[in-house]
Design an enzyme around this catalytic site. Structure first.
Site, PDB file in Angstrom:
ATOM      1  CG  ASN A 150      -0.350  -0.015   2.503  1.00 24.94           C
ATOM      2  OD1 ASN A 150       0.696  -0.636   2.688  1.00 24.94           O
ATOM      3  ND2 ASN A 150      -0.930   0.676   3.451  1.00 24.94           N
ATOM      4  CD  GLU A 248       3.960  -1.879  13.531  1.00 27.26           C
ATOM      5  OE1 GLU A 248       2.791  -1.461  13.616  1.00 27.26           O
ATOM      6  OE2 GLU A 248       4.784  -1.783  14.451  1.00 27.26           O
ATOM      7  CD  GLU A 460       7.528  -0.836  11.903  1.00 25.52           C
ATOM      8  OE1 GLU A 460       6.689  -0.117  11.347  1.00 25.52           O
ATOM      9  OE2 GLU A 460       8.176  -1.725  11.311  1.00 25.52           O
TER      10      GLU A 460
HETATM   11  P1  NAD Z   1       0.200  -9.497   3.026  1.00 20.33           P
HETATM   12  O1  NAD Z   1       0.230  -9.980   4.429  1.00 20.33           O
HETATM   13  O2  NAD Z   1      -0.497 -10.289   2.010  1.00 20.33           O
HETATM   14  O3  NAD Z   1       1.685  -9.305   2.470  1.00 20.33           O
HETATM   15  C1  NAD Z   1       2.644  -8.496   3.126  1.00 20.33           C
HETATM   16  C2  NAD Z   1       4.033  -8.997   2.785  1.00 20.33           C
HETATM   17  O4  NAD Z   1       4.201 -10.297   3.345  1.00 20.33           O
HETATM   18  C3  NAD Z   1       4.280  -9.169   1.277  1.00 20.33           C
HETATM   19  O5  NAD Z   1       5.605  -8.800   0.983  1.00 20.33           O
HETATM   20  C4  NAD Z   1       4.069 -10.660   1.076  1.00 20.33           C
HETATM   21  O6  NAD Z   1       4.744 -11.175  -0.038  1.00 20.33           O
HETATM   22  C5  NAD Z   1       4.642 -11.200   2.365  1.00 20.33           C
HETATM   23  N1  NAD Z   1       4.186 -12.557   2.716  1.00 20.33           N
HETATM   24  C6  NAD Z   1       3.014 -13.157   2.421  1.00 20.33           C
HETATM   25  N2  NAD Z   1       3.004 -14.426   2.881  1.00 20.33           N
HETATM   26  C7  NAD Z   1       4.189 -14.622   3.500  1.00 20.33           C
HETATM   27  C8  NAD Z   1       4.791 -15.717   4.174  1.00 20.33           C
HETATM   28  N3  NAD Z   1       4.186 -16.902   4.292  1.00 20.33           N
HETATM   29  N4  NAD Z   1       6.017 -15.560   4.699  1.00 20.33           N
HETATM   30  C9  NAD Z   1       6.662 -14.387   4.597  1.00 20.33           C
HETATM   31  N5  NAD Z   1       6.160 -13.308   3.939  1.00 20.33           N
HETATM   32  C10 NAD Z   1       4.938 -13.427   3.409  1.00 20.33           C
HETATM   33  O7  NAD Z   1      -0.361  -8.001   3.106  1.00 20.33           O
HETATM   34  P2  NAD Z   1      -0.665  -7.020   1.886  1.00 20.33           P
HETATM   35  O8  NAD Z   1      -1.927  -7.468   1.230  1.00 20.33           O
HETATM   36  O9  NAD Z   1       0.558  -6.827   1.086  1.00 20.33           O
HETATM   37  O10 NAD Z   1      -0.916  -5.644   2.670  1.00 20.33           O
HETATM   38  C11 NAD Z   1      -2.142  -5.261   3.181  1.00 20.33           C
HETATM   39  C12 NAD Z   1      -2.197  -5.470   4.676  1.00 20.33           C
HETATM   40  O11 NAD Z   1      -1.128  -4.786   5.320  1.00 20.33           O
HETATM   41  C13 NAD Z   1      -3.448  -4.913   5.283  1.00 20.33           C
HETATM   42  O12 NAD Z   1      -3.972  -5.831   6.206  1.00 20.33           O
HETATM   43  C14 NAD Z   1      -2.967  -3.666   6.014  1.00 20.33           C
HETATM   44  O13 NAD Z   1      -3.749  -3.256   7.103  1.00 20.33           O
HETATM   45  C15 NAD Z   1      -1.612  -4.084   6.441  1.00 20.33           C
HETATM   46  N6  NAD Z   1      -0.786  -2.918   6.741  1.00 20.33           N
HETATM   47  C16 NAD Z   1      -0.463  -2.661   8.040  1.00 20.33           C
HETATM   48  C17 NAD Z   1       0.294  -1.542   8.360  1.00 20.33           C
HETATM   49  C18 NAD Z   1       0.686  -1.225   9.783  1.00 20.33           C
HETATM   50  O14 NAD Z   1       1.564  -0.413   9.971  1.00 20.33           O
HETATM   51  N7  NAD Z   1       0.088  -1.837  10.771  1.00 20.33           N
HETATM   52  C19 NAD Z   1       0.727  -0.691   7.337  1.00 20.33           C
HETATM   53  C20 NAD Z   1       0.362  -0.988   6.030  1.00 20.33           C
HETATM   54  C21 NAD Z   1      -0.385  -2.116   5.730  1.00 20.33           C
END
Ligand code: NAD
Length: 479
Positions: A150, A248, A460
């Site tokens: 995002n 996060e 963080e």
């Molecule tokens: P996601 O969990 O699908 O992916 C995030 C990252 O994790 C990607 O790089 C992905 O390739 C990796 N990943 C996926 N499966 C994995 C595994 N088994 N092992 C290691 N890495 C793996 O999330 P997304 O769809 O990319 O992002 C959206 C989500 O992120 C939303 O839920 C949003 O709320 C959250 N988010 C949180 C914050 C925060 O600061 N709390 C900030 C931004 C986004």
């Protein structure tokens, strides 16, 4: 644009020659290939980081700081190029990438480049025992940083910068959905003089590349931002290896509006906190609760303002809302709009896909406002992460506190009021890592950032990040 892994200061293809398509969300077309790296690539990245660690961890703070600040300056010099790349990869307006994403990525390096020169540890004199304890804060070694799509470069660098500042070497993976600016960062690091192997960037799917990072027995800490389900999986995988974890995760943040607020300011900010970045910010106030005495007025004014937002191609100057990040994500958000209707929510505006002339296959959706009759419906409980907000009225402070806290998430909350007593009471009672009062997403990088409950563990930002990326060791000297 085809991209490569960045290992030991060099760009290289994935060892198994596996590739993924990279889509442009604004027109739905494939515009490049990215590596789908395997555990072999991750192992190479790890070995390169391990070889660089001894020297980097011994590099003076002034020198580390100088290099990080140089990276920051080079990002600023390349603002336009990076903003255009981020927009093309993610679908966000170029104007947003130029004013928020890339400047913030530069700030992350500058901030932690400076912060490390001010970081210190404690000492405890054991009075009466003729002993002194001091705490060493040593870098952990090789650490893993994994980020979402995002705010691609913004969140990628938010992890990498403190990890490097603290003297660690890094194996990092950006989201496979938005990998391009992370790829471009490699050149900038080389130009800034970051020694080879200190930062390694591997690209690929979570289940292949990401999994190899979290499973690697010698990558001692994982800083992760992404979805809650992925966070839980990472915790399960990493816990038996006793890795240090910062998670996060998702959010479903309340935006609580009292009648005594500064109305115009609240209204304008609420449009932003609902729909900035197509609503794809973990901090967006996706549940709006409005005090009943101003509810009807707010409803009219808010919907009128939302209808004025322009959905369009990300590079057009008049675009407020660009494309959603991917086709599957667009489908997910549309499904939630249908769920809302089935749950007898009322769509006050939006709800439909938008066809942008010349870019008919892009992933465009109208900003959508849904009036709900109960806070317990799915659209009010589950993270949608798109341009969709719910709204409903409330009567008392206690009622709204109960509803605000009755979700599994606890990332941030926004409160609009000029009543000091209420501000203090509610800020204490809201289950969230961050509470904004009469503002939204105002960030001071020194503050602790993170969530409670299913929004994550750890913080963080500022010295919290430097503490995460260092291992404290107590030394006790009897004299
Ligand atoms: P996601 O969990 O699908 O992916 C995030 C990252 O994790 C990607 O790089 C992905 O390739 C990796 N990943 C996926 N499966 C994995 C595994 N088994 N092992 C290691 N890495 C793996 O999330 P997304 O769809 O990319 O992002 C959206 C989500 O992120 C939303 O839920 C949003 O709320 C959250 N988010 C949180 C914050 C925060 O600061 N709390 C900030 C931004 C986004």
């Amino acid at each position: 644009m085809n991209i490569q892994n960045y290992i030991n200061g060099n760009f290289q293809n994935p060892i198994d020659d596996q590739w993924l398509d990279n889509f442009n969300p604004a027109n739905g077309e494939v515009y490049g290939q990215i590596p789908n790296s395997s555990s072999k690539d991750v192992e190479q990245a790890y070995q390169s980081a391990k070889s660089a660690f001894k020297q980097w961890s011994q590099t003076s703070l002034e020198e580390r700081s100088r290099i990080l600040i140089k990276i920051s300056e080079l990002l600023e010099d390349n603002l336009q190029r990076f903003a255009e790349a981020e927009s093309k990869d993610n679908g966000k307006p170029v104007s947003l990438a130029k004013s928020v994403d890339i400047p913030r990525a530069a700030s992350n390096f500058r901030f932690f480049g400076n912060a490390i020169t001010q970081f210190s540890s404690e000492s405890h004199e054991s009075v009466g025992q003729q002993a002194i304890n001091y705490t060493l804060r040593q870098p952990i070694g090789v650490v893993g940083c994994i980020s979402p799509w995002n705010l691609p470069l913004y969140l990628f660098t938010w992890k990498i910068a403190p990890a490097l500042a603290a003297g660690n070497c890094v194996v990092a993976k950006p989201s496979e959905v938005t990998p391009v600016t992370a790829y471009l960062l490699g050149d900038i690091c080389n130009e800034a003089g970051l020694p080879k192997g200190v930062l390694n960037i591997v690209h690929g799917l979570g289940v292949s590349t990401g999994q190899a990072i979290i499973e690697h027995p010698d990558i001692k800490a994982i800083s992760f931002t992404g979805g809650t389900a992925t966070g839980a999986h990472i915790a399960k995988t990493a816990a038996p290896m006793f890795k240090k974890l910062s998670l996060e995760l998702g959010g479903k943040n309340p935006n609580i509006i009292f009648a005594d607020c500064d109305y115009e300011d609240m209204l304008n900010t609420t449009v932003r906190s609902s729909f900035a970045n197509q609503g794809q910010i973990c901090l967006c106030g996706s549940r709006i609760f409005v005090e009943r005495t101003i509810y009807e007025q707010f409803k009219v004014d808010f919907v009128a303002k939302v209808k004025q937002l322009n959905v369009g191609h990300p590079s057009e100057a008049h675009t407020n809302i660009g494309a959603l990040v991917s086709k599957p994500h667009l489908e997910k958000v549309k499904d939630y709009i249908n769920i809302a209707k089935e749950e007898s929510g009322t769509v006050l505006c939006g709800g439909n896909e938008v066809v942008v002339e010349g870019y008919e296959n892009g992933y465009y959706l109208e900003p959508t406002v849904i009036e709900v009759s109960t806070d317990e419906c799915r659209v009010n409980q589950e993270e949608i992460f798109g341009p969709v907000v719910t709204m409903m009225p409330f009567d008392t402070e206690d009622d709204v506190l109960l509803m605000a806290n009755k979700v599994k998430y606890g990332l941030s909350a926004t409160l609009w009021t000029n009543n000091l007593k209420r501000t203090m009471h509610m800020s204490q009672q809201l289950q969230a890592g961050i509470v904004w009062v009469n503002t939204w997403m105002m960030r001071d990088l020194r503050t602790p950032f993170g969530g409670v409950k299913a929004s994550g563990v750890g913080r963080e930002g500022g010295f919290e990040a430097l503490r995460f990326f260092t291992e404290p060791k107590n030394v006790c000297i009897k004299y």
